[in-house]
Design a protein around this motif. Structure first.
Motif, PDB file in Angstrom:
ATOM      1  N   VAL A 231      46.543 -13.583 -52.685  1.00 33.16           N
ATOM      2  CA  VAL A 231      47.899 -13.029 -52.696  1.00 33.16           C
ATOM      3  C   VAL A 231      48.247 -12.501 -54.088  1.00 33.16           C
ATOM      4  O   VAL A 231      48.200 -13.246 -55.074  1.00 33.16           O
TER       5      VAL A 231
ATOM      6  N   GLY B 193      53.275  -9.659 -55.903  1.00 29.87           N
ATOM      7  CA  GLY B 193      54.510  -9.832 -56.664  1.00 29.87           C
ATOM      8  C   GLY B 193      54.715  -8.732 -57.695  1.00 29.87           C
ATOM      9  O   GLY B 193      53.793  -7.958 -58.008  1.00 29.87           O
TER      10      GLY B 193
ATOM     11  N   GLY C  46      51.868  -6.456 -49.043  1.00 27.24           N
ATOM     12  CA  GLY C  46      52.687  -7.657 -49.099  1.00 27.24           C
ATOM     13  C   GLY C  46      54.062  -7.440 -48.492  1.00 27.24           C
ATOM     14  O   GLY C  46      54.411  -6.337 -48.073  1.00 27.24           O
TER      15      GLY C  46
ATOM     16  N   ARG D 116      59.008 -11.457 -49.718  1.00 27.99           N
ATOM     17  CA  ARG D 116      58.822 -12.739 -50.400  1.00 27.99           C
ATOM     18  C   ARG D 116      57.355 -13.132 -50.365  1.00 27.99           C
ATOM     19  O   ARG D 116      56.581 -12.577 -49.581  1.00 27.99           O
ATOM     20  N   ARG D 117      56.993 -14.117 -51.180  1.00 27.88           N
ATOM     21  CA  ARG D 117      55.602 -14.555 -51.186  1.00 27.88           C
ATOM     22  C   ARG D 117      55.175 -15.018 -49.797  1.00 27.88           C
ATOM     23  O   ARG D 117      54.080 -14.697 -49.344  1.00 27.88           O
TER      24      ARG D 117
ATOM     25  N   SER E 114      54.266 -12.195 -47.657  1.00 27.65           N
ATOM     26  CA  SER E 114      52.970 -11.628 -48.027  1.00 27.65           C
ATOM     27  C   SER E 114      51.826 -12.474 -47.484  1.00 27.65           C
ATOM     28  O   SER E 114      50.853 -11.958 -46.930  1.00 27.65           O
TER      29      SER E 114
ATOM     30  N   ASP F 149      46.386 -17.743 -55.234  1.00 26.40           N
ATOM     31  CA  ASP F 149      47.018 -16.751 -56.110  1.00 26.40           C
ATOM     32  C   ASP F 149      45.925 -15.905 -56.744  1.00 26.40           C
ATOM     33  O   ASP F 149      45.039 -16.434 -57.421  1.00 26.40           O
TER      34      ASP F 149
ATOM     35  N   ASP G 211      55.565 -22.833 -52.318  1.00 23.32           N
ATOM     36  CA  ASP G 211      54.146 -22.736 -52.007  1.00 23.32           C
ATOM     37  C   ASP G 211      53.937 -22.999 -50.519  1.00 23.32           C
ATOM     38  O   ASP G 211      54.864 -23.378 -49.805  1.00 23.32           O
TER      39      ASP G 211
END
Length: 228
Positions: free
Chosen positions: A8, A11, A80, A83-84, A87, A106, A188
């Motif tokens: 990922v 960002g 993505g 938001r994380r 993604s 990450d 997370d």
């Protein structure tokens, strides 16, 4: 066992500054994302790597790095989300259905050790959910709004969460689907699994599995790579 890896890196990278996003910054003449991909592609049980990056980065990745990515088991590049967790979900949905374990990592943690990746895979297969984490070394203080200390928190059982985080594929897709529409932003992936009521095991890691966030982290990574 077949393992899928979701890397990922979608960002904005605002804390780094500059016009180049973190995954594409270079350390010793090589972009960060390539160091990370190489760490996972050397794992025998990894059958595929899914890259999740910003939409604008996809054309240049395909144009400049396609042959290299294919050689390192990268099967798909997907955009993505906001938001994380969005993604990650985009990447999870692209993993092969026969994958037993999915690792989420990450892309700006390029120094993760091979033995730690393999142990997370093994634990995730055994218990369905496992993360890499480093023991807390600092003294932790809880403070009030006016910065007065309320208490010192015992650090014996405190861990700093890292990645990779490994999960049974069916489990993690079920959990992400459950929280897909929730407005809350999760820090997370394991937090979501915990909230869904599942047990998550820790694989002890080390402090050198740094997440490159600031210019200082680049210098630390260069030093670690030189000494390693």
């Amino acid at each position: 066992m077949n393992v899928s890896v979701v890397l990922v890196g979608a960002g904005l990278g605002l804390r780094m500054g500059g016009s180049v996003k973190k995954p594409f910054l270079q350390i010793r003449g090589k972009p960060i994302f390539l160091y990370t991909i190489e760490r996972f592609s050397q794992i025998e049980t990894v059958g595929e790597i899914i890259l999740v990056v910003g939409q604008t980065e996809i054309p240049s990745l395909r144009d400049q790095w396609q042959n290299t990515l294919i050689a390192h088991k990268v099967k798909k590049i997907v955009p993505g989300g906001k938001r994380r967790q969005d993604s990650v979900y985009n990447g999870l949905c692209q993993t092969e259905t026969d994958a037993e374990v999915v690792l989420i990592h990450d892309i700006v943690r390029p120094l993760v050790r091979k033995e730690h990746i393999e142990t997370v895979i093994s634990k995730a297969k055994e218990s369905h959910a496992a993360i890499l984490a480093a023991p807390m070394k600092a003294t932790v203080k809880e403070a009030s709004g006016n910065l007065c200390i309320r208490q010192t928190i015992p650090r014996n059982n405190l861990w700093m969460a890292q990645t990779p985080q490994g999960f049974n594929r069916e489990l993690i897709l079920k959990v992400f689907g459950q929280f897909k529409t929730e407005e809350r932003e999760f820090t997370d992936d394991a937090e979501m699994v915990e909230k869904a009521g599942y047990r998550v095991e820790i694989v002890p890691g080390t402090d050198d599995n740094i997440k490159i966030t600031t210019p200082e982290d680049i210098r630390i990574a260069e030093a670690l790579l030189t000494n390693g």
